[in-house]
Design an enzyme around this catalytic site. Structure first.
Site, PDB file in Angstrom:
ATOM      1  N   ASP A 169      26.415 -20.832  23.464  1.00  0.00           N
ATOM      2  CA  ASP A 169      25.044 -20.470  22.745  1.00  0.00           C
ATOM      3  C   ASP A 169      24.085 -21.341  23.734  1.00  0.00           C
ATOM      4  O   ASP A 169      24.007 -22.606  24.214  1.00  0.00           O
ATOM      5  CB  ASP A 169      25.306 -21.304  21.470  1.00  0.00           C
ATOM      6  N   TYR A 213      14.719 -18.525  23.939  1.00  0.00           N
ATOM      7  CA  TYR A 213      13.400 -18.031  24.444  1.00  0.00           C
ATOM      8  C   TYR A 213      12.664 -18.842  25.150  1.00  0.00           C
ATOM      9  O   TYR A 213      11.878 -18.579  26.082  1.00  0.00           O
ATOM     10  CB  TYR A 213      12.850 -17.433  23.144  1.00  0.00           C
ATOM     11  N   ARG A 222      10.330 -29.918  18.785  1.00  0.00           N
ATOM     12  CA  ARG A 222      11.071 -30.143  17.650  1.00  0.00           C
ATOM     13  C   ARG A 222      10.812 -31.574  17.439  1.00  0.00           C
ATOM     14  O   ARG A 222      10.958 -32.058  16.191  1.00  0.00           O
ATOM     15  CB  ARG A 222      12.728 -29.716  17.983  1.00  0.00           C
ATOM     16  N   GLU A 224      24.145 -15.621  22.452  1.00  0.00           N
ATOM     17  CA  GLU A 224      25.475 -16.012  22.322  1.00  0.00           C
ATOM     18  C   GLU A 224      26.435 -15.108  22.837  1.00  0.00           C
ATOM     19  O   GLU A 224      26.274 -13.796  22.935  1.00  0.00           O
ATOM     20  CB  GLU A 224      25.675 -16.346  20.868  1.00  0.00           C
TER      21      GLU A 224
END
Length: 511
Positions: free
Chosen positions: A89, A94, A126, A181
């Site tokens: 993953d 992006y 984040r 993924e």
């Protein structure tokens, strides 16, 4: 050429023929499975059907019977402990693509947008409270220094995805799950590594991975995707049986739970004997404890799988500049569930013995393939967790969900998944889509198609360049939704025009 050179020569071979994992028939195998390769299909609004020229592949797998003492029905299912599957993953995919394209963006809060939403953001953003699917205005208020990059054009992301899979496919059959993924079956690489190296397996504290057990508390990456699990804490001294009751899935944000350490080992509890690692017991290979021959065998396979997965991550970073997280297990289900536990740049493994207890407290929606409709059906029967599903007879699951989903869930809720990693080939359809507020006139339709068609033609050209000139579109389809119609779509299809301006009859159907 010595053994090491021979192994390296094998490993770096690219596309020189069928991977040995597609041909090998090991002495331990006693069953043969034949499966048609199914192409990846993207469900989008305007698509071109392409000829499907895939060939059948044969795979040989060995299975062993495994049962769990905690299984409420006492069920015994075939558990594949021969294969080694890695799920990769790409972290904040992006955003990473935009950072690779423009290195000046590295380290700055960055969000990739489509329309009025943040579709993804990097880890600095984040930390400042920006989340996926957040309104752009809200994201700017949370992080005034946020850099916004439009992500409507998926071309650079498709190219990056292709480059990453090209590296990973050197180690085995690679199945695309999405742009960011994929699964890789590294069974044959494990066989080669075990044949050319010492049989001694080091203590777990020297493994290049985290270990997923029932002692790990979990949270969801976002309320929209309960299947994206993240580790929040590890009860390193608690028995696994007690940790099962303590494990919870909480709808908290990603920022507060990210593990930002390197890929060092953070072992927790051994799944075989419910003894904490480092507590003086445990019976771990290389730790001085006695284990059965079967346990020693799968531990060796998992250890070498973790070593190989770490090599693969290093290769991807060196050759493409992208950072990935990985999950190592004996099937696709478990490898996907654990791959994101220690993002970013983490690697997590799970043993067969720990699987059932690890997934028991998860909401059933966390299992891949269980969508809103299936979840609602199960909730109507008082079923909300994987442990609840495990208490249901197979016949009842089939009655409620159908034979395919019910049968898969009966095995999946016990951590068993026999599905093969099928190497992805050319897609059956090539699709583009767009959304807009309204389109009620032919002039409006023309304007929409003038945006979609160039993108579609560019993607067809890319497909031909990658897979060969023999690829030809056969059908042109357009799908649309009407206001007030919900998710139902109408469609119109026609054979692909053979000359400019030629009009062919169209067939319209409602879906």
């Amino acid at each position: 050429m010595n053994d090491k050179q021979g192994y390296e020569a094998y490993r770096v071979r690219q596309f020189s023929g069928p991977h040995p994992a597609l041909q090998v028939a090991t002495e331990a195998a006693n069953t043969t499975n034949t499966s048609d390769v199914q192409p990846t299909t993207e469900q989008l609004d305007s698509n071109v059907s392409m000829d499907n020229a895939f060939e059948q592949q044969r795979r040989v797998t060995a299975t062993a019977t495994m049962s769990s003492a905690a299984d409420p029905l006492g069920v015994q299912l075939p558990a594949d402990q021969y294969r080694v599957i890695v799920h990769f993953d790409v972290d904040a995919f992006y955003s990473q693509v935009e950072e690779v394209r423009n290195p000046s963006l590295r380290g700055r809060p960055l969000a990739v947008t489509q329309k009025y939403l943040v579709v993804t953001c990097n880890y600095p953003a984040r930390q400042d409270g920006v989340t996926k699917l957040m309104n752009i205005a809200d994201a700017k208020r949370a992080c005034p220094g946020l850099v916004l990059v439009p992500g409507e054009d998926l071309t650079p992301y498709r190219h990056a995805s292709r480059d990453i899979r090209a590296v990973l496919s050197r180690w085995g059959p690679t199945e695309k799950l999405g742009l960011d993924e994929c699964w890789v079956d590294i069974t044959q690489e494990v066989n080669l590594r075990m044949a050319s190296s010492s049989s001694n397996v080091p203590p777990l504290t020297e493994w290049p991975c985290h270990l997923a057990t029932a002692a790990v508390s979990l949270t969801a990456d976002s309320k929209h995707r309960p299947q994206d699990l993240r580790a929040t804490s590890v009860a390193s001294s608690a028995p696994a049986a007690a940790a099962v009751a303590q494990s919870k899935l909480q709808p908290t944000g990603l920022t507060a739970i990210e593990d930002r350490s390197d890929d060092g080992v953070h072992p927790t509890v051994d799944g075989d004997d419910h003894t904490a690692v480092g507590s003086g017991g445990g019976g771990l290979p290389g730790d001085g404890g006695a284990v059965s021959d079967d346990a020693a065998a799968w531990r060796a396979r998992l250890y070498h799988g973790c070593r190989i997965a770490a090599d693969m991550k290093t290769a991807v970073a060196a050759e493409t500049q992208y950072r990935c997280s990985a999950g190592v297990a004996f099937n696709k289900l478990l490898s996907k569930l654990v791959s994101g536990l220690h993002k970013p740049n983490g690697q997590t493994a799970i043993t067969p013995a720990a699987a059932a207890a690890f997934i028991a407290p998860l909401p059933v929606r966390a299992l891949p393939g269980v969508g809103y409709k299936s979840e609602s059906t199960l909730k109507a029967w008082g079923v909300s967790t994987v442990a609840d599903v495990r208490a249901m007879p197979k016949e009842k699951l089939v009655q409620l969900l159908g034979d395919k989903t019910g049968s898969w869930l009966f095995a999946g809720c016990r951590g068993v998944d026999s599905s093969l990693v099928i190497a992805s080939g050319p897609p059956k359809t090539i699709s583009v889509e767009d959304s807009f507020k309204g389109c009620s006139t032919w002039q409006g339709v023309t304007q929409v198609l003038q945006v979609l068609v160039p993108d579609l033609l560019e993607r067809i050209a890319e497909d031909v360049a990658e897979f060969g000139a023999q690829r030809r579109p056969t059908t042109l389809s357009i799908k649309w939704r009407k206001a007030g119609q919900g998710w139902a779509r109408n469609s119109a299809s026609t054979p692909w025009p053979t000359s400019h301006g030629k009009t062919l009859a169209a067939t319209t159907q409602s879906q």
